[in-house]
Scaffold this active site. Sequence first.
Site: not given
Ligand code: COA
Length: 256
Positions: A64, A109, A112, A132
């Site tokens: 999400a 999500g 999911e 989460e």
């Molecule tokens: N919501 C909003 N933005 C998100 C996102 C999310 N769930 N997941 C990634 N993004 C965005 C990042 O903020 C970043 O944006 P920016 O370039 O404007 O800073 C962009 O996507 C790229 O992500 P980044 O974190 O820089 O890539 P990474 O390769 O270093 O890491 C992940 C990848 C997937 C490990 C990391 O993005 C992450 O942990 N995301 C969240 C996952 C999460 O907690 N999901 C459950 C949400 S309830």
Amino acid sequence: MVTILEYIKPNIALLTINRPDALNAINTEVMQGIFDTCSALKENKDLHGIIITGAGEKAFVAGADISGFQQLSAEDARKLTQLGHDTYHMLEHFPVPVIAAVNGFALGGGCELAMACHLRLAVNTARFGQPEVNLGLIPGYGGTQRLPRLVGKGRALQMILTGDMIDASTALSWGLVNGLAENKEELIASCVLWIEKIASKGPSAIQAAIKLVNAADDGLDGFSMEIDVFSDLLLSTEAEEGVKAFLEKRKPNFRS
Ligand code: COA
């Protein structure tokens, strides 16, 4: 467009979640897009299946959209969660197969969403997780229910309580995915083959099987439903053709 619908074959729809800069994170607009698109697709009686994937090579859906969480009122939070549940429930109960083509991260999500699809295929580099708890949250789009049904309670608790990701080969061995592919192109081609194979079977049987496999999850008496549905199918023109074709040693033609 945050969701893109294309027909990659006359009867096969490809729905792409298209926010690659945010790793295809699902905000309200995306969730509404999936809901509206799939509601409309349900009316297409010639449809053989839907493939859902994420734009780009890095992510299926990274969860999400976290960036919108701070602005949510209590009412918005409730509405968004309900919309997520309604959307994923529709996919799970879709009358033709819905396949998740997991082309990268499937987190929160996103994991999911993949679990709400009937089948999941993934690239070798895909990673799955329910992170989460890192945010002080729990899976909110059915993950606490669908994950244990797919991988068992112990493995589901491991993923949900630690927030750790698992790789694609672990997901395959745990039954979270049905197959793996080398790259995105091969992944989509493989999804098409699965849908074509299923489309060659009796369409009413496929629809009934999906309904019955979901029955227990919906709190229904699947055993007695199976007696009714199987008895009806035995007398259907579809089974008449299937049985006749077997006895005549030819391929059945269910769709003429
Ligand atoms: N919501 C909003 N933005 C998100 C996102 C999310 N769930 N997941 C990634 N993004 C965005 C990042 O903020 C970043 O944006 P920016 O370039 O404007 O800073 C962009 O996507 C790229 O992500 P980044 O974190 O820089 O890539 P990474 O390769 O270093 O890491 C992940 C990848 C997937 C490990 C990391 O993005 C992450 O942990 N995301 C969240 C996952 C999460 O907690 N999901 C459950 C949400 S309830």
